[in-house]
Design an enzyme around this catalytic site. Structure first.
Site, PDB file in Angstrom:
ATOM      1  N   GLY A  27       6.319  -7.525   0.226  1.00  0.00           N
ATOM      2  CA  GLY A  27       5.699  -6.635   1.207  1.00  0.00           C
ATOM      3  C   GLY A  27       5.447  -7.366   2.510  1.00  0.00           C
ATOM      4  O   GLY A  27       4.374  -7.265   3.104  1.00  0.00           O
ATOM      5  N   SER A  29       7.034  -6.873   5.328  1.00  0.00           N
ATOM      6  CA  SER A  29       7.568  -6.141   6.484  1.00  0.00           C
ATOM      7  C   SER A  29       6.488  -5.599   7.411  1.00  0.00           C
ATOM      8  O   SER A  29       6.760  -5.323   8.572  1.00  0.00           O
ATOM      9  CB  SER A  29       8.445  -4.980   6.001  1.00  0.00           C
ATOM     10  OG  SER A  29       7.723  -4.148   5.115  1.00  0.00           O
ATOM     11  N   ARG A  30       5.291  -5.414   6.879  1.00  0.00           N
ATOM     12  CA  ARG A  30       4.226  -4.766   7.674  1.00  0.00           C
ATOM     13  C   ARG A  30       2.888  -5.417   7.369  1.00  0.00           C
ATOM     14  O   ARG A  30       2.757  -6.179   6.424  1.00  0.00           O
ATOM     15  CB  ARG A  30       4.131  -3.281   7.303  1.00  0.00           C
ATOM     16  CG  ARG A  30       5.293  -2.455   7.757  1.00  0.00           C
ATOM     17  CD  ARG A  30       5.048  -0.975   7.531  1.00  0.00           C
ATOM     18  NE  ARG A  30       5.226  -0.568   6.148  1.00  0.00           N
ATOM     19  CZ  ARG A  30       4.276  -0.021   5.394  1.00  0.00           C
ATOM     20  NH1 ARG A  30       3.072   0.170   5.867  1.00  0.00           N
ATOM     21  NH2 ARG A  30       4.523   0.337   4.145  1.00  0.00           N
ATOM     22  N   TYR A 170      -6.337   2.027  -8.127  1.00  0.00           N
ATOM     23  CA  TYR A 170      -6.215   0.848  -7.248  1.00  0.00           C
ATOM     24  C   TYR A 170      -7.151  -0.271  -7.724  1.00  0.00           C
ATOM     25  O   TYR A 170      -6.760  -1.436  -7.821  1.00  0.00           O
ATOM     26  CB  TYR A 170      -6.550   1.274  -5.821  1.00  0.00           C
ATOM     27  CG  TYR A 170      -6.360   0.210  -4.768  1.00  0.00           C
ATOM     28  CD1 TYR A 170      -5.089  -0.117  -4.296  1.00  0.00           C
ATOM     29  CD2 TYR A 170      -7.455  -0.454  -4.222  1.00  0.00           C
ATOM     30  CE1 TYR A 170      -4.922  -1.082  -3.303  1.00  0.00           C
ATOM     31  CE2 TYR A 170      -7.288  -1.417  -3.238  1.00  0.00           C
ATOM     32  CZ  TYR A 170      -6.027  -1.729  -2.780  1.00  0.00           C
ATOM     33  OH  TYR A 170      -5.862  -2.686  -1.798  1.00  0.00           O
TER      34      TYR A 170
HETATM   35  P1  NAP Z   1       0.634  -2.006   4.261  1.00  0.00           P
HETATM   36  O1  NAP Z   1       0.435  -2.205   5.719  1.00  0.00           O
HETATM   37  O2  NAP Z   1       0.653  -0.634   3.719  1.00  0.00           O
HETATM   38  O3  NAP Z   1       1.987  -2.769   3.841  1.00  0.00           O
HETATM   39  C1  NAP Z   1       2.382  -2.742   2.504  1.00  0.00           C
HETATM   40  C2  NAP Z   1       3.583  -3.623   2.323  1.00  0.00           C
HETATM   41  O4  NAP Z   1       3.955  -3.574   0.940  1.00  0.00           O
HETATM   42  C3  NAP Z   1       4.774  -3.154   3.122  1.00  0.00           C
HETATM   43  O5  NAP Z   1       5.482  -4.276   3.599  1.00  0.00           O
HETATM   44  C4  NAP Z   1       5.617  -2.416   2.086  1.00  0.00           C
HETATM   45  O6  NAP Z   1       7.019  -2.460   2.350  1.00  0.00           O
HETATM   46  C5  NAP Z   1       5.324  -3.236   0.851  1.00  0.00           C
HETATM   47  N1  NAP Z   1       5.600  -2.510  -0.380  1.00  0.00           N
HETATM   48  C6  NAP Z   1       5.032  -1.374  -0.829  1.00  0.00           C
HETATM   49  N2  NAP Z   1       5.572  -1.011  -2.004  1.00  0.00           N
HETATM   50  C7  NAP Z   1       6.509  -1.959  -2.299  1.00  0.00           C
HETATM   51  C8  NAP Z   1       7.394  -2.155  -3.371  1.00  0.00           C
HETATM   52  N3  NAP Z   1       7.457  -1.296  -4.399  1.00  0.00           N
HETATM   53  N4  NAP Z   1       8.223  -3.225  -3.360  1.00  0.00           N
HETATM   54  C9  NAP Z   1       8.194  -4.097  -2.322  1.00  0.00           C
HETATM   55  N5  NAP Z   1       7.357  -3.978  -1.274  1.00  0.00           N
HETATM   56  C10 NAP Z   1       6.533  -2.915  -1.268  1.00  0.00           C
HETATM   57  O7  NAP Z   1      -0.473  -2.780   3.409  1.00  0.00           O
HETATM   58  P2  NAP Z   1      -1.517  -3.924   3.847  1.00  0.00           P
HETATM   59  O8  NAP Z   1      -2.743  -3.251   4.315  1.00  0.00           O
HETATM   60  O9  NAP Z   1      -0.864  -4.930   4.697  1.00  0.00           O
HETATM   61  O10 NAP Z   1      -1.855  -4.549   2.415  1.00  0.00           O
HETATM   62  C11 NAP Z   1      -1.167  -5.655   1.894  1.00  0.00           C
HETATM   63  C12 NAP Z   1      -1.830  -6.065   0.575  1.00  0.00           C
HETATM   64  O11 NAP Z   1      -3.212  -6.356   0.807  1.00  0.00           O
HETATM   65  C13 NAP Z   1      -1.794  -4.959  -0.475  1.00  0.00           C
HETATM   66  O12 NAP Z   1      -1.610  -5.514  -1.751  1.00  0.00           O
HETATM   67  C14 NAP Z   1      -3.185  -4.359  -0.378  1.00  0.00           C
HETATM   68  O13 NAP Z   1      -3.578  -3.747  -1.578  1.00  0.00           O
HETATM   69  C15 NAP Z   1      -4.012  -5.577  -0.055  1.00  0.00           C
HETATM   70  N6  NAP Z   1      -5.275  -5.267   0.599  1.00  0.00           N
HETATM   71  C16 NAP Z   1      -5.296  -4.643   1.826  1.00  0.00           C
HETATM   72  C17 NAP Z   1      -6.520  -4.366   2.421  1.00  0.00           C
HETATM   73  C18 NAP Z   1      -6.612  -3.715   3.757  1.00  0.00           C
HETATM   74  O14 NAP Z   1      -7.735  -3.449   4.214  1.00  0.00           O
HETATM   75  N7  NAP Z   1      -5.523  -3.439   4.450  1.00  0.00           N
HETATM   76  C19 NAP Z   1      -7.704  -4.701   1.775  1.00  0.00           C
HETATM   77  C20 NAP Z   1      -7.651  -5.324   0.544  1.00  0.00           C
HETATM   78  C21 NAP Z   1      -6.428  -5.615  -0.026  1.00  0.00           C
HETATM   79  P3  NAP Z   1       7.825  -1.134   2.807  1.00  0.00           P
HETATM   80  O15 NAP Z   1       7.223  -0.728   4.119  1.00  0.00           O
HETATM   81  O16 NAP Z   1       9.221  -1.561   2.907  1.00  0.00           O
HETATM   82  O17 NAP Z   1       7.580  -0.126   1.734  1.00  0.00           O
END
Ligand code: NAP
Length: 260
Positions: A27, A29-30, A170
């Protein structure tokens, strides 16, 4: 006086603490993952940016890393699928020769109160967030044991520690990641491998943008630091763990004081 720097002194002077290391960021990419990929590359690591569907975004990260003089490649793989995750690792080994750092960052939400939560919502979240870390880690563990070096960093969440309204799926996936982290840390501690989790609070990414504005304001008012976290603040914790050899089985909280 002429000072001659040897290779390691040169590396230190440029602060390329991860030169020679190969990292996979699932993940990447974003959001949080893309910042982690860039920061690892800035420290000299060769980085695999994994994505599921966002090829353009992954290639943008790749381009930025190359502009900075770093080395990276992007590989598509749905890490919820065992075979695709195993191929991701195999492709990395073919391209860069090994894997030193695995950042299990890919994650999704399908928030619903439990009464409305479908079996599909449950399974998708467990598959992408939790089963994926089995899929990727099982492919890297034997080579890491052989090379006697490995850093496995699992992106858990404050929700796995404190629970979250409408987030049974989650929360279960993220709590599962913490148990996985501690158990694997015990099994690999003698082999130069560290296994840790990071538990972010609320970080400014797409995932958090989905939260309605009113709810977000209420959330921020409860955070002791009175603000959302930045992706760079999570990447800092990843770099810290990647560079440390005596921290294992831990969950590093990066949450502005929201959960202590
Ligand atoms: P995000 O912006 O939604 O990005 C999610 C990333 O995961 C994207 O690069 C997406 O790629 C990839 N992804 C999703 N499904 C996938 C799959 N089946 N196989 C491979 N890649 C996949 O999320 P984020 O906020 O950066 O979060 C990143 C991590 O931190 C997650 O595990 C999330 O649970 C954790 N987290 C986030 C927060 C927060 O506040 N943002 C807080 C606590 C924990 P594609 O775009 O190609 O699908």
């Amino acid at each position: 006086m002429t000072i001659i720097l040897n290779d390691s002194a040169l590396q230190q002077s440029e602060n390329k603490s991860l030169a020679g290391k190969v990292a996979i960021v699932t993940g990447g990419s974003r959001g949080i993952g893309s910042t982690i990929a860039k920061e690892l590359a800035k420290k000299g690591a060769q980085v695999v940016i994994n994505y599921n569907s966002a090829k353009e975004a992954a290639d943008e990260v790749l381009f930025e890393i190359e502009q900075l003089g770093g080395s990276a490649v992007s590989f598509q793989a749905n890490v919820a699928n065992f075979d695709e995750a195993q191929s991701l690792v195999e492709n990395t080994q073919n391209y860069y020769g090994k894997v030193d750092i695995l950042v299990n960052n890919a994650g999704i939400t399908r928030d619903r109160t439990f009464r409305k939560l479908s079996e599909k919502d449950w399974n998708e979240v467990i598959n992408v967030n939790l089963n994926s870390i089995y899929h990727t880690t099982s492919a890297v563990i034997n080579p890491m044991l052989e090379q006697k070096f490995g850093r496995i960093i699992n992106m858990s969440s404050i929700i796995g520690q404190a629970g979250g309204f409408g987030q049974t799926n989650y929360s279960a996936s993220k709590a599962g990641m913490i148990g996985f982290t501690k158990s694997l840390a015990l099994e690999t501690a003698r082999s130069g491998i560290t296994v840790n989790a990071i538990c972010p609070g609320y970080i400014e990414t797409e995932m958090v943008k989905e939260i309605p504005e009113k709810v977000k304001e209420q959330l921020i008012s409860k955070i002791p630091m009175q603000r959302l976290g930045q992706t760079s603040e999570i990447a800092d914790a990843v770099l810290f763990l990647a560079n440390n050899s005596y921290i294992t089985g831990q969950c590093i909280n990066v949450n502005g004081g929201l959960y202590m």
